[in-house]
Design a protein around this motif. Structure first.
Motif, mmCIF file in Angstrom:
data_model
loop_
_atom_site.group_PDB
_atom_site.id
_atom_site.type_symbol
_atom_site.label_atom_id
_atom_site.label_comp_id
_atom_site.label_asym_id
_atom_site.label_seq_id
_atom_site.Cartn_x
_atom_site.Cartn_y
_atom_site.Cartn_z
ATOM 1 N N VAL A 1 4.929 -4.115 1.023
ATOM 2 C CA VAL A 1 5.806 -2.960 1.288
ATOM 3 C C VAL A 1 7.232 -3.426 1.563
ATOM 4 O O VAL A 1 8.200 -2.835 1.062
ATOM 5 C CB VAL A 1 5.271 -2.131 2.472
ATOM 6 N N GLU B 1 11.677 4.351 5.365
ATOM 7 C CA GLU B 1 10.806 4.467 4.185
ATOM 8 C C GLU B 1 9.698 3.414 4.207
ATOM 9 O O GLU B 1 8.555 3.687 3.829
ATOM 10 C CB GLU B 1 11.646 4.339 2.912
ATOM 11 N N SER C 1 5.537 3.919 4.376
ATOM 12 C CA SER C 1 4.652 3.289 3.382
ATOM 13 C C SER C 1 3.587 2.425 4.044
ATOM 14 O O SER C 1 2.416 2.432 3.635
ATOM 15 C CB SER C 1 5.468 2.449 2.398
ATOM 16 N N GLU D 1 -0.386 2.991 3.680
ATOM 17 C CA GLU D 1 -1.256 1.938 3.112
ATOM 18 C C GLU D 1 -2.371 1.565 4.100
ATOM 19 O O GLU D 1 -3.528 1.366 3.699
ATOM 20 C CB GLU D 1 -0.413 0.704 2.786
#
Length: 604
Positions: free
Chosen positions: A481, A509, A513, A517
């Motif tokens: 990421v 951001e 993520s 995940e």
């Protein structure tokens, strides 16, 4: 108008007036004298003209002067070359100049046809024409042999004509570093190898041509910011390309330690771990500690296995290499001197070579001002106008050299931090680290931490073996990421991660993520919390690689205490750095460190 048509050799009276105004300082009174002065007119802005006149390496090349071999010793510059076909060696005395007015060069020869040389270049505006200047060249020399004097009498007119042509040509056609030209098998083969590395073709062509078709003066110190402008390529792309090519040994990374005063390269190192904590600059008579990132310039060199580039010493004399210095002059005891300068807004200092006294000047408006400085004093002047008439008095008992300089970043400087923050560097150069004892102050960094919520319960629940597999798996997720969001892992601390980002929005951001995940990974039995702050840090070597320490790191880590699962805690300063982007989410205020307020975002 051409230089050929406006070249003038001036009268004996004018020659004598130049000698009186700019007297030679190293006359030995042992040889045959030669003296002359000529002038020519050039259409140019003053900045371009003055930089051209002081770029002796380029001017000499255009004049087809024989190669010069430079050696710096005990703060002095010694040059070996040929004059009239005879081997010569001389000491190049530090140049003296006042920007936009005059330049003075003196040489004392150890052997060869000359004994001493004294050259003055003076620039005067042509009153009736804008951007037109008359350049005066005054030359005084002592020759060892009578026939040398006769040769100079016969050849000096040709030299004047040639110099005028070269200067006019250079101001009208600025020197450019070579661009793509793959007209030989060697550069073609190199281009193909760069292509195979994944370097974009438009960069690979220029790099191959640079390796084999550039002048030594342009590649003894390859500065990527300069190439970025010349090749019209983003600096980030160039850094990646040169890191790849250097990893494959076509180029070498060079960590150049620069003097905080003259900005000259004092030492060059292939590896970070070779940097020295204590350094010196003999021309500036200065000892300094390597404690700040702006004292290191990240440059590149061509690997000698592919091409041997002539070493270029940072000249103790040439003003072209010291564009931040507006004047360097000498004063005898009790002597006074005045000069006029137009300066841009910014910070400046007037200092004495080898002494601690200095006058700090903050220029912030366009007014005219007179400044009088006794060199025994140290003081600071603020809100000074840009049109300055400076008067200096040497009240010391010995001669001094004074320097007026802008306190700025060196031209085409590339901060090592730009390299450190490139994830490709972390990937390819895993063994690079600072030596013990060197601590570098870094500018503001975004400091991001991840942590497992209730890690003790997690270890007790799944056991050490399964815990290790899950921790490793979550590290892989975070690494992937961060790669996508331009984040760089600085270190892992147990089951936590410390990373940096270039852009604060990327932090938000990336956090989203990572949470997504982890939530979707069926094999992970834990949740994460996050924190972020920005501020100055200290870079040091810790175990292997670079590590960051300081109050800013501590604040970012402490912020984790107010974050729960799937939450990002941030400082007030970091929240403000998000600008309009912060309107896209709501935050909750919580207190940390007993009296500080942080902001928390909860991600569902």
């Amino acid at each position: 108008m051409t230089s050929n048509n406006n070249l003038r050799f001036l009268s004996k009276e004018t020659t004598e007036s130049f000698r009186e105004k700019y007297p030679p300082q190293s006359v030995k009174n042992k040889g045959h004298l030669f003296e002359s002065v000529f002038s020519f007119e050039v259409k140019s802005d003053l900045d371009t003209l003055f930089k051209t006149l002081t770029n002796t390496s380029l001017v000499n090349k255009k004049l087809q002067v024989p190669d010069r071999f430079e050696e710096e010793s005990n703060g002095s510059l010694f040059i070996s070359s040929k004059i009239l076909g005879m081997k010569s060696r001389w000491e190049e005395k530090p140049w003296r100049w006042i920007y936009g007015d005059y330049i003075i060069a003196d040489r004392v020869h150890e052997y060869g046809p000359l004994i001493t040389e004294h050259a003055v270049i003076q620039v005067s505006p042509v009153q009736e024409l804008s951007n037109h200047y008359r350049v005066y060249f005054y030359y005084f020399a002592e020759m060892r042999f009578k026939f040398v004097q006769l040769l100079y009498l016969l050849g000096f007119k040709f030299f004047g004509k040639k110099l005028a042509e070269v200067v006019e040509s250079l101001v009208n056609n600025p020197h450019k570093i070579v661009k793509a030209g793959l007209d030989d098998p060697l550069s073609q083969q190199t281009f193909l190898k760069f292509h195979e590395m994944g370097i974009p073709d438009h960069i690979a062509k220029n790099m191959a041509a640079l390796m084999y078709h550039s002048d030594d003066d342009d590649v003894y110190k390859i500065q990527l910011p300069l190439l970025s402008k010349e090749w019209d390529v983003p600096i980030e792309e160039l850094i990646k390309a040169f890191l790849k090519a250097s990893y494959h040994k076509f180029f070498l990374i060079s960590w150049d330690v620069i003097c905080p005063h003259c900005k000259g390269t004092r030492s060059q190192f292939k590896h970070l771990q070779d940097l020295l904590e204590h350094n010196s600059c003999e021309p500036c008579q200065l000892d300094f500690q390597l404690n700040s990132l702006d004292l290191i310039d990240a440059t590149f060199k061509i690997n000698p296995e592919y091409r041997v580039v002539k070493e270029v010493t940072y000249c103790a004399a040439e003003p072209f290499k010291k564009v931040h210095m507006f004047t360097q002059e000498k004063l005898l005891p009790d002597e006074r001197q005045s000069f006029l300068l137009n300066l841009k807004s910014g910070e400046y200092r007037l200092r004495i070579l080898g002494h601690k006294q200095q006058l700090s000047i903050h220029v912030s408006c366009s007014d005219s001002v007179g400044i009088h400085w006794d060199c025994k004093d140290s003081k600071k002047l603020t809100h000074v106008g840009s049109h300055i008439n400076i008067s200096i008095h040497n009240s010391l008992e010995q001669s001094i050299t004074y320097i007026l300089e802008a306190i700025i970043t060196p031209q085409n400087y590339l901060s090592p931090l730009t390299i450190f923050n490139e994830k490709l560097f972390k990937k390819l150069y895993t063994t690079e680290s600072l030596p013990a004892g060197v601590q570098l102050r870094l500018p503001v960094q975004i400091l991001f931490f991840t942590d497992i919520v209730d890690s003790t319960k997690f270890y007790q629940k799944v056991g050490d073996v399964k815990a290790y597999k899950q921790i490793k798996g979550h590290f892989d997720i975070i690494s992937d990421v961060l790669d996508k969001h331009n984040g760089i892992i600085i270190k892992t601390i147990g089951d936590a991660v410390m990373a940096t980002f270039k852009d604060p929005i990327n932090v938000i951001e990336a956090t989203k993520s990572i949470i997504s995940e982890v939530e979707q990974a069926p094999h992970l039995d834990f949740k994460l919390r996050f924190s972020v702050h920005h501020g100055e840090v200290i870079a040091v070597n810790f175990n292997t690689g670079l590590d960051y320490f300081g109050d800013s790191v501590n604040v970012s880590a402490k912020l984790q205490g107010i974050a729960n699962a799937n939450e990002l805690a941030m400082s007030e300063d970091f929240l403000e750095s998000l600008g309009e982007y912060k309107k896209q989410f709501e935050t909750i205020k919580r207190t940390y460190l007993t009296d500080r307020e942080g902001h928390v975002i909860h991600f569902n």
